[in-house]
Design an enzyme around this catalytic site. Sequence first.
Site, PDB file in Angstrom:
ATOM      1  N   HIS A 163     -31.291  29.383 -24.612  1.00  0.00           N
ATOM      2  CA  HIS A 163     -30.095  28.819 -25.415  1.00  0.00           C
ATOM      3  C   HIS A 163     -29.551  27.628 -24.781  1.00  0.00           C
ATOM      4  O   HIS A 163     -29.343  27.659 -23.615  1.00  0.00           O
ATOM      5  CB  HIS A 163     -29.000  29.809 -25.869  1.00  0.00           C
ATOM      6  CG  HIS A 163     -28.290  30.370 -24.706  1.00  0.00           C
ATOM      7  ND1 HIS A 163     -29.014  31.492 -23.973  1.00  0.00           N
ATOM      8  CD2 HIS A 163     -26.960  30.135 -24.365  1.00  0.00           C
ATOM      9  CE1 HIS A 163     -27.940  31.631 -23.137  1.00  0.00           C
ATOM     10  NE2 HIS A 163     -26.686  31.087 -23.073  1.00  0.00           N
ATOM     11  N   ASP A 172     -25.534  26.476 -24.688  1.00  0.00           N
ATOM     12  CA  ASP A 172     -24.388  27.026 -25.184  1.00  0.00           C
ATOM     13  C   ASP A 172     -23.655  26.558 -26.558  1.00  0.00           C
ATOM     14  O   ASP A 172     -23.484  25.463 -26.519  1.00  0.00           O
ATOM     15  CB  ASP A 172     -23.387  27.316 -24.071  1.00  0.00           C
ATOM     16  CG  ASP A 172     -23.749  27.971 -22.928  1.00  0.00           C
ATOM     17  OD1 ASP A 172     -24.214  29.304 -23.160  1.00  0.00           O
ATOM     18  OD2 ASP A 172     -23.457  27.735 -21.779  1.00  0.00           O
ATOM     19  N   HIS A 179     -31.078  27.361 -21.222  1.00  0.00           N
ATOM     20  CA  HIS A 179     -31.082  28.309 -20.155  1.00  0.00           C
ATOM     21  C   HIS A 179     -31.344  29.666 -20.570  1.00  0.00           C
ATOM     22  O   HIS A 179     -31.083  29.929 -21.785  1.00  0.00           O
ATOM     23  CB  HIS A 179     -29.648  28.129 -19.189  1.00  0.00           C
ATOM     24  CG  HIS A 179     -28.557  28.445 -19.907  1.00  0.00           C
ATOM     25  ND1 HIS A 179     -27.737  27.611 -20.765  1.00  0.00           N
ATOM     26  CD2 HIS A 179     -27.709  29.547 -19.890  1.00  0.00           C
ATOM     27  CE1 HIS A 179     -26.644  28.182 -21.413  1.00  0.00           C
ATOM     28  NE2 HIS A 179     -26.643  29.274 -20.798  1.00  0.00           N
ATOM     29  N   ARG A 199     -16.713  32.088 -16.199  1.00  0.00           N
ATOM     30  CA  ARG A 199     -17.447  31.050 -16.886  1.00  0.00           C
ATOM     31  C   ARG A 199     -16.387  30.385 -17.701  1.00  0.00           C
ATOM     32  O   ARG A 199     -15.537  30.909 -18.226  1.00  0.00           O
ATOM     33  CB  ARG A 199     -18.289  31.675 -17.784  1.00  0.00           C
ATOM     34  CG  ARG A 199     -19.328  30.630 -18.347  1.00  0.00           C
ATOM     35  CD  ARG A 199     -20.375  31.170 -19.469  1.00  0.00           C
ATOM     36  NE  ARG A 199     -20.011  30.856 -20.716  1.00  0.00           N
ATOM     37  CZ  ARG A 199     -21.121  30.726 -21.783  1.00  0.00           C
ATOM     38  NH1 ARG A 199     -22.188  31.058 -21.587  1.00  0.00           N
ATOM     39  NH2 ARG A 199     -20.340  30.628 -22.815  1.00  0.00           N
TER      40      ARG A 199
HETATM   41  C1  SIN Z   1     -25.113  32.534 -19.736  1.00  0.00           C
HETATM   42  O1  SIN Z   1     -24.002  31.938 -19.792  1.00  0.00           O
HETATM   43  O2  SIN Z   1     -25.998  32.266 -20.774  1.00  0.00           O
HETATM   44  C2  SIN Z   1     -25.388  33.492 -18.664  1.00  0.00           C
HETATM   45  C3  SIN Z   1     -25.912  32.888 -17.618  1.00  0.00           C
HETATM   46  C4  SIN Z   1     -26.092  33.974 -16.339  1.00  0.00           C
HETATM   47  O3  SIN Z   1     -25.239  35.061 -16.408  1.00  0.00           O
HETATM   48  O4  SIN Z   1     -26.779  33.632 -15.507  1.00  0.00           O
END
Ligand code: SIN
Length: 290
Positions: free
Chosen positions: A108, A110, A266, A281
């Site tokens: 995806h 974000d 990602h 995050r």
């Molecule tokens: C994400 O933000 O999609 C998670 C990425 C991660 O935890 O490595």
Amino acid sequence: MLSELSREYRTIQVTPEPTGFGAAITGLDLTRPMPAKTAAEVNAAWARHAVVRFPDQPLDLDQLEAFTRQMGHFGDDPFIKPMPGRPNVLELRREADEKAPNFGAGWHSDWSFQASPPAATLLRSEVVPPVGGDTLFADCARAYEALSPTMQAMLAPLRAIHSAARPYGSKGMFAKETEKRTMQIITSTEADRTQVHPLVRTHPVTGRKALFISPVYTVGVEGLTAPETEALLGFLFKHMTDPQFIYRHRWSPGMLLMWDNRCTMHFAEGGYDGHLRVMHRTTVAGDAPV
Ligand code: SIN
């Protein structure tokens, strides 16, 4: 790997991956505000390499927020309860005894279902498991550039339909989940809404075109039937995740990673059942894709 010693970077060292997608940025201390020249160089390296890591940055949450604000305004993070007293920080925490799928375990970009999805996501590792936990990134600009001119011309007028319904909708994956999860996910009928974006978007800084679709959030293509959509997206997703376009990010404790949602997607790989993983995050607001 050689550092980029070009005249472009006077205040930081930039060590790119061999493909140019992904780079390490060292020689700076993110616990303090960056001088304007350093911030400009970080921005230039980020535009060029799309996924940049800053190893060994012992940031507390105030410092993570301050660095994020130096990159732009905070983004709007829906469907996940933020940290107490920190409306702009999410804790991605998975306890050692959790059995539910790890968060982010699907390709995806974000919040691509928003009208103006975040330009950047910043993720800082607090607790890194001894095995697994890598994050994979796909270079959606180079994947686009590798397509034939005929395919590029065919994609040019298409508009993709994005929605948060599959993970966060009232009938989505999280709504059906029965296993314990530490992160508090807020499923909602709001997630069932759709948002249309160009299937190929142009990066506002580099001018490069990139495929702007993902298996998690892209639910259709305007004007195509379901079988046509399935065939087209199926081909593109396979192409975008070809190993030649992937950077595998391996975490070490206290590492900050910043990626560009406008030209990457990602996937959080998991593989650390039985071990704690904790990340913090934030996101930086972006523009409506064009
Ligand atoms: C994400 O933000 O999609 C998670 C990425 C991660 O935890 O490595």
